[in-house]
Design a protein around this motif. Structure first.
Motif, PDB file in Angstrom:
ATOM      1  N   GLY A  51       0.774  -1.225   0.000  1.00 42.81           N
ATOM      2  CA  GLY A  51       0.000   0.000   0.000  1.00 42.81           C
ATOM      3  C   GLY A  51       0.810   1.281   0.000  1.00 42.81           C
ATOM      4  N   VAL A  52       2.035   1.231   0.497  1.00 47.25           N
ATOM      5  CA  VAL A  52       2.848   2.448   0.545  1.00 47.25           C
ATOM      6  C   VAL A  52       3.099   2.979  -0.865  1.00 47.25           C
ATOM      7  CG1 VAL A  52       5.102   3.384   1.172  1.00 47.25           C
ATOM      8  CG2 VAL A  52       3.903   1.856   2.747  1.00 47.25           C
ATOM      9  N   ASP A  53       3.598   2.111  -1.744  1.00 42.15           N
ATOM     10  CA  ASP A  53       3.826   2.536  -3.123  1.00 42.15           C
ATOM     11  C   ASP A  53       2.515   2.867  -3.826  1.00 42.15           C
ATOM     12  OD1 ASP A  53       6.546   2.332  -2.962  1.00 42.15           O
ATOM     13  OD2 ASP A  53       6.668   0.351  -3.863  1.00 42.15           O
ATOM     14  N   ALA A  54       1.475   2.082  -3.544  1.00 41.96           N
ATOM     15  CA  ALA A  54       0.180   2.324  -4.175  1.00 41.96           C
ATOM     16  C   ALA A  54      -0.373   3.689  -3.790  1.00 41.96           C
ATOM     17  CB  ALA A  54      -0.803   1.218  -3.807  1.00 41.96           C
ATOM     18  N   LEU A  55      -0.273   4.048  -2.513  1.00 46.76           N
ATOM     19  CA  LEU A  55      -0.754   5.349  -2.060  1.00 46.76           C
ATOM     20  C   LEU A  55       0.054   6.488  -2.675  1.00 46.76           C
ATOM     21  CD1 LEU A  55      -1.478   4.619   1.709  1.00 46.76           C
ATOM     22  CD2 LEU A  55      -3.163   5.189  -0.069  1.00 46.76           C
TER      23      LEU A  55
ATOM     24  N   GLY B 145      -1.886  11.855  -7.983  1.00 42.65           N
ATOM     25  CA  GLY B 145      -2.867  12.295  -8.960  1.00 42.65           C
ATOM     26  C   GLY B 145      -3.992  13.126  -8.380  1.00 42.65           C
ATOM     27  N   PHE B 146      -3.952  13.389  -7.068  1.00 41.95           N
ATOM     28  CA  PHE B 146      -4.976  14.224  -6.435  1.00 41.95           C
ATOM     29  C   PHE B 146      -4.592  15.701  -6.527  1.00 41.95           C
ATOM     30  CE2 PHE B 146      -7.595  11.527  -3.239  1.00 41.95           C
ATOM     31  CZ  PHE B 146      -7.890  10.624  -4.249  1.00 41.95           C
ATOM     32  N   PRO B 147      -5.545  16.590  -6.811  1.00 41.95           N
ATOM     33  CA  PRO B 147      -5.249  18.029  -6.845  1.00 41.95           C
ATOM     34  C   PRO B 147      -5.159  18.614  -5.442  1.00 41.95           C
ATOM     35  CG  PRO B 147      -7.568  17.665  -7.267  1.00 41.95           C
ATOM     36  CD  PRO B 147      -6.948  16.294  -7.160  1.00 41.95           C
ATOM     37  N   THR B 148      -4.767  19.859  -5.362  1.00 39.45           N
ATOM     38  CA  THR B 148      -4.606  20.515  -4.057  1.00 39.45           C
ATOM     39  C   THR B 148      -5.925  20.601  -3.303  1.00 39.45           C
ATOM     40  OG1 THR B 148      -4.835  22.652  -5.169  1.00 39.45           O
ATOM     41  CG2 THR B 148      -2.606  21.879  -4.742  1.00 39.45           C
ATOM     42  N   ASP B 149      -7.026  20.710  -4.023  1.00 33.28           N
ATOM     43  CA  ASP B 149      -8.331  20.794  -3.369  1.00 33.28           C
ATOM     44  C   ASP B 149      -9.117  19.496  -3.575  1.00 33.28           C
ATOM     45  OD1 ASP B 149      -8.730  21.097  -6.057  1.00 33.28           O
ATOM     46  OD2 ASP B 149     -10.219  22.704  -5.878  1.00 33.28           O
ATOM     47  N   CYS B 150      -8.444  18.383  -3.425  1.00 33.73           N
ATOM     48  CA  CYS B 150      -9.067  17.065  -3.597  1.00 33.73           C
ATOM     49  C   CYS B 150     -10.212  16.886  -2.600  1.00 33.73           C
ATOM     50  CB  CYS B 150      -8.028  15.973  -3.410  1.00 33.73           C
ATOM     51  SG  CYS B 150      -7.415  15.833  -1.716  1.00 33.73           S
TER      52      CYS B 150
ATOM     53  N   LEU C 188      -4.055   0.500 -10.920  1.00 35.30           N
ATOM     54  CA  LEU C 188      -3.573   1.552 -10.023  1.00 35.30           C
ATOM     55  C   LEU C 188      -3.333   2.865 -10.758  1.00 35.30           C
ATOM     56  CD1 LEU C 188      -2.615   2.416  -7.217  1.00 35.30           C
ATOM     57  CD2 LEU C 188      -0.349   1.518  -7.798  1.00 35.30           C
ATOM     58  N   VAL C 189      -2.787   2.810 -11.969  1.00 36.21           N
ATOM     59  CA  VAL C 189      -2.460   4.048 -12.686  1.00 36.21           C
ATOM     60  C   VAL C 189      -3.704   4.856 -13.014  1.00 36.21           C
ATOM     61  CG1 VAL C 189      -0.305   3.189 -13.654  1.00 36.21           C
ATOM     62  CG2 VAL C 189      -2.445   2.828 -14.898  1.00 36.21           C
TER      63      VAL C 189
END
Length: 334
Positions: A152-156, A162-167, A314-315
Motif C-alpha cells: 500500500g505504501v507505493d500504491a498510495l 494524482g490528487f489536486p490541491t483541493d481534492c 492503479l495508474v
C-alpha cells in the motif's frame, strides 16, 4: 575522488564490523552511521542522505521496509541487501519492482566494493520541491475512504500524486507498525499536492485534506455534526486490525451515497465486508485490479463478495476516484 557516503544497517554487530572492515580499506568510502534496527535506519537515512545503504536481509524482509524503500526513492539513495544465510521470506520477494541487489558476506564480500561503485556512479537526482501546482476538479460532492495493506505504501504514493490541491476530503487506513506511521505520512506529504496529515480526533475533513491512520492505537471513524470530522475510537481490533478499514467504512453508512470507498493492494479481508455494506447503502466502491496489486487479497475479497463495483488499475485509480467524487449518488450507480 568523490566520496561514497554509506550507512550500514544490520542487527548483527559481527556483520556491521565485517562490512566496516571491507569499506574502511577504500579511500573513496565514508561510513556515516551504523543502524541496528529499521527505525534507526530510517532516521539516519533521512538526516544524512547517504549515497547508499547496506541493509541486512532481515530488515529488507520486514513489512515496514515499504516505507524505507519509499524514502530511498525520494532521496535517490541506492541500497544493497546483505544476505545473512536466512531463507528469503515471501515479503522480500515482494520487492520485485525495486532496485534490489544482494551481496553474500559468507563468500567474504567479494565484489561488494565494485558493485557499490557501479550502482552509485550515476549522478543523483536533485530534490524536487513538494506540492506541484495541479489543476483542480470542480464539483466534488463526496468524501473518499481508502484502505490498504501490503504494497500500500507505493500504491498510495502513486494514487495520491494524482490528487489536486483541493481534492475531496480523504480518510486512509494503512496497515503498518506504529513506529512507521509518522514516517509514511511525512513522505506522502512531501510527494502530494494536497496536504497529508496524521488523523487527529475531531479534526475537520475539508477539501484538500488527506488524513491517514497508520499504525495507531485507535480506529479512525467518520462523525457527522455540522461538518464531517474524524473520530479516533480506542477499541479492540476489527477484522484483525487496529486501525481497521472495516471500522472506517462502517462509520460512513449514514452518508453512504456521499462516499467513495476504495480498497488497494493488501493481504487478508479487512475492508471487504464494510465495502459491501457501503455499496448496499448507495456508496461508490472501487477495488484495485489484480495485475497492479502486490498482494491481491483485500481487493479480491471485495470483488468476490460483491462489495466492489469496479476493478481499476492503479495508474487509473486517482482519475476514477475523482470522477466518482464529482457525481451525485444517482449518477454513480453502475
Amino acid at each position: 575522488m568523490a566520496q561514497i557516503d554509506t550507512i550500514i544497517a544490520s542487527p548483527s554487530p559481527v556483520e556491521c564490523r565485517r562490512l566496516q572492515n571491507i569499506l574502511e580499506k577504500e579511500p573513496d568510502f565514508r561510513i556515516l552511521a551504523q543502524a541496528r534496527d529499521l527505525s534507526q535506519t530510517y532516521t539516519a537515512t533521512e538526516a544524512l542522505s547517504p549515497a547508499i545503504v547496506l541493509i541486512s536481509q532481515s530488515f529488507a524482509a520486514l513489512p515496514e521496509f515499504e516505507v524505507m524503500h519509499m524514502l530511498f526513492r525520494v532521496l535517490d539513495t541506492r541500497w544493497l541487501v546483505i544476505e545473512n544465510g536466512d531463507a528469503c521470506t515471501p515479503h522480500l520477494k515482494i520487492t520485485r519492482n525495486s532496485d534490489l541487489f544482494t551481496i553474500d558476506l559468507r563468500s567474504g564480500g567479494a565484489g561488494l566494493v565494485p558493485l557499490i561503485r557501479s550502482v552509485t556512479r550515476a549522478q543523483r537526482r536533485k530534490m524536487v520541491p513538494a506540492r506541484p501546482v495541479r489543476q483542480s476538479m470542480p464539483g466534488q460532492k463526496k468524501l473518499v475512504m481508502i484502505g490498504a495493506s501490503t504494497g500500500g505504501v507505493d500504491a498510495l504514493a502513486t494514487l495520491l500524486s494524482g490528487f489536486p490541491t483541493d481534492c475531496p476530503p480523504t480518510m486512509i487506513v494503512q496497515h503498518t507498525r506504529h513506529s512507521f506511521g509518522g514516517s509514511l505520512i511525512g513522505l506522502l506529504d512531501r510527494q502530494c499536492a494536497a496536504h497529508v496529515m496524521p488523523a487527529k480526533d475531531r479534526m475537520r475533513l475539508d477539501p484538500g485534506t488527506i488524513c491517514i491512520a497508520a499504525g495507531g492505537r485507535a480506529h479512525m471513524q467518520l462523525a457527522i455534526s455540522h461538518a464531517p470530522q474524524v473520530r479516533l475510537v480506542p477499541s479492540a481490533p476489527v477484522s484483525g486490525h487496529l486501525p481497521s478499514v472495516d471500522a472506517m467504512f462502517h462509520s460512513a453508512l449514514r452518508v453512504a451515497p456521499r462516499t467513495v470507498a476504495v480498497l488497494l493492494t493488501g493481504m487478508g479481508r479487512d475492508g471487504a465486508r464494510g465495502m459491501l455494506e457501503l455499496r448496499q447503502a448507495g456508496a461508490s466502491t472501487l477495488a484495485q485490479d489484480e495485475a497492479s496489486s502486490v498482494v491481491y487479497g483485500m481487493p479480491k475479497a471485495a470483488w468476490e463478495n460483491g462489495g466492489a463495483q469496479k476493478r481499476i488499475p492503479l495508474v487509473d485509480m486517482a482519475a476514477e476516484i475523482l470522477k466518482a467524487a464529482s457525481m451525485s449518488g444517482e449518477e454513480a450507480k453502475p
